[in-house]
Design an enzyme around this catalytic site. Structure first.
Site, PDB file in Angstrom:
ATOM      1  N   PRO A 263       0.803  -1.228   0.000  1.00 41.64           N
ATOM      2  CA  PRO A 263       0.000   0.000   0.000  1.00 41.64           C
ATOM      3  C   PRO A 263       0.834   1.275   0.000  1.00 41.64           C
ATOM      4  CG  PRO A 263      -0.954  -1.606   1.497  1.00 41.64           C
ATOM      5  CD  PRO A 263       0.353  -2.189   1.023  1.00 41.64           C
ATOM      6  N   CYS A 264       0.384   2.259  -0.784  1.00 41.90           N
ATOM      7  CA  CYS A 264       1.138   3.509  -0.929  1.00 41.90           C
ATOM      8  C   CYS A 264       0.687   4.648  -0.014  1.00 41.90           C
ATOM      9  CB  CYS A 264       1.102   3.973  -2.382  1.00 41.90           C
ATOM     10  SG  CYS A 264      -0.553   4.341  -3.007  1.00 41.90           S
ATOM     11  N   PRO A 265      -0.544   4.647   0.567  1.00 45.11           N
ATOM     12  CA  PRO A 265      -0.949   5.800   1.382  1.00 45.11           C
ATOM     13  C   PRO A 265       0.022   6.195   2.491  1.00 45.11           C
ATOM     14  CG  PRO A 265      -2.863   4.442   0.922  1.00 45.11           C
ATOM     15  CD  PRO A 265      -1.669   3.696   0.397  1.00 45.11           C
ATOM     16  N   PRO A 266       0.781   5.257   3.118  1.00 44.29           N
ATOM     17  CA  PRO A 266       1.724   5.700   4.153  1.00 44.29           C
ATOM     18  C   PRO A 266       2.807   6.640   3.651  1.00 44.29           C
ATOM     19  CG  PRO A 266       1.309   3.342   4.358  1.00 44.29           C
ATOM     20  CD  PRO A 266       0.702   3.787   3.054  1.00 44.29           C
ATOM     21  N   PHE A 267       3.039   6.664   2.323  1.00 43.79           N
ATOM     22  CA  PHE A 267       4.157   7.425   1.784  1.00 43.79           C
ATOM     23  C   PHE A 267       3.747   8.500   0.775  1.00 43.79           C
ATOM     24  CE2 PHE A 267       5.380   2.937   2.454  1.00 43.79           C
ATOM     25  CZ  PHE A 267       6.232   3.107   3.542  1.00 43.79           C
TER      26      PHE A 267
END
Length: 423
Positions: free
Chosen positions: A85-89
């Site tokens: 998943p990309c939302p953390p970055f």
């Protein structure tokens, strides 16, 4: 002699962008794991012969990485791959990194300890390449070295591989050093086609008389397509800045169309794109990268928009396969890149360090306020112990905050609480 297909396990597989590219590069899927049921349905529809499981990839009841570790009669998996998943970055988000319940990057790296794959491929958004995550990246490289792997990061542009879209992806590749010596990052494949060139056949499929004129105006590559998430509403092509870029190309970015324009349609800004058109801009086509997306329109758009472009995955897959088979020239890699010298100094020292000691160890010419800012960034992903002594403040690196598989990690509670909104 024909090369044998290599085996891959793909985590956070999505709807199959990376999977299809790796298949075209000569990898066979031993397993694909994905949380979203709609994406799972798409994978199973296109490749019914694959073993595809649905659920939280970090849940041992969904799959157990130990089942794929080398042992008596079992060879190691050739590649562990995934688009975690990309939302953390993401730059558009809060960049919570290690404290985001969706962060699985560090966890994925830890699976190399259990599975011992010959190679590792993880990709994410450009935000992970920013200074905010320098310590996070350094930890990943150091951890992989501890596990016996050589690794490099590289920012790749999808438009360099024939995709008509500005889509930077930050890619990590790791292998055992003996194999990594033969790894070469894929070279750009030439100039990407424009949006107009790519979409003209689909725009004109219903006989729209304005298609040719529209295609001439759409004479550049597309901005990055944003798939969005279950936390946000219906499908559109991105934030305000992206919508302006789409308008300059003659595309109405406020939603997704059900069908291509009819013969006499007229538009104030331009036509909206269909899901099929968005897929074409992501690199799917009717030939090499043919794929069918199942489900309703909004789900289709999210599956497509959040995918890793198949042509980029293929290019990286070919490079990894060539290294594992050692069919390329050997080269030297500079594997001692310091993404965060402050993290390294604190890690190597293992004790409290004053600002003066950190500056001497890193040889960085930093003002006190800049050093404090860098340590504050580091503290978002790591626990930093601070000792306010009489002479000077001192700092000591504590534990990594990320989820690595710990049974008591706060990630479990947060994940279960927000599960219905995670995609």
């Amino acid at each position: 002699m024909t090369e044998q297909p290599l085996r891959v396990i793909e985590i956070c597989a999505g709807a199959g962008g990376q999977a299809l590219g790796l298949e075209q590069a000569g990898f066979e899927h031993e397993l694909a794991v994905e949380l979203d049921q709609n994406a799972v349905n798409t994978l199973r529809h296109n490749r019914p012969q694959w073993k595809v499981v649905q659920g939280d990839v970090a849940d041992l009841s969904v799959w157990d990485p130990a089942d794929y570790a080398p042992g008596p009669g079992r060879f190691p998996i050739d590649l562990l791959a995934g688009g975690v998943p990309c939302p953390p970055f993401t730059i558009a988000g809060k960049q919570l990194g290690a404290t985001d319940e969706r962060d699985l990057f560090a966890w994925a790296v830890e699976q190399a300890r259990t599975m011992k794959p010959r190679a590792l491929l993880l990709e994410n958004v450009r935000g992970l390449s920013m200074p905010r995550f320098a310590g996070y990246r350094q930890h990943v490289l150091d951890r992989l070295q501890e596990l016996g792997y050589a690794a490099e990061w590289r920012l790749l542009q999808a438009s360099h591989f024939g995709v008509a879209q500005l889509r930077p992806r930050f890619v990590l590749v790791a292998m055992e050093p003996a194999d990594f010596a033969y790894f070469h990052w894929p070279e750009p494949a030439g100039e990407a086609p424009t949006v107009g060139e790519t979409l003209l056949p689909l725009m004109s499929i219903n006989g729209w008389r304005g298609a040719e004129e529209w295609a001439e105006k759409a004479n550049d590559i597309a901005p990055t397509i944003v798939g969005g998430s279950k936390k946000h509403g219906g499908a559109d092509l991105g934030p305000t800045r992206a919508k302006r870029a789409w308008a300059d190309l003659g595309v109405d970015a406020l939603g997704i169309a059900n069908h291509a324009p009819n013969p006499d349609d007229e538009f104030l800004v331009g036509p909206k794109l269909t899901c099929e058109m968005v897929a074409r801009l992501q690199g799917w086509d009717d030939n090499e990268f043919k794929w069918i997306f199942t489900g309703k329109k909004t789900s289709n758009y999210r599956q497509i928009g959040n995918a890793f472009p198949p042509p980029v995955a293929k290019a990286i897959g070919i490079a990894i396969r060539a290294a594992l088979n050692r069919t390329t020239d050997r080269r030297e890699h500079d594997l001692d890149t310091a993404h965060d010298p402050i993290y390294r100094a604190l890690r190597d020292n293992g004790d409290f360090m004053t600002a003066a000691q950190i500056i001497r160890a890193t040889k960085l010419a930093l003002e006190p306020h800049e050093l404090e800012r860098r340590i504050a960034l580091l503290s978002r992903d790591f626990y930093i112990n601070i000792c306010n002594g009489k002479a000077a403040t001192a700092y000591k690196l504590g534990q990594f905050k990320a989820f690595l598989g710990q049974e008591d990690h706060v990630r479990h509670e947060q994940f279960n609480q927000h599960r219905t909104k995670i995609s």
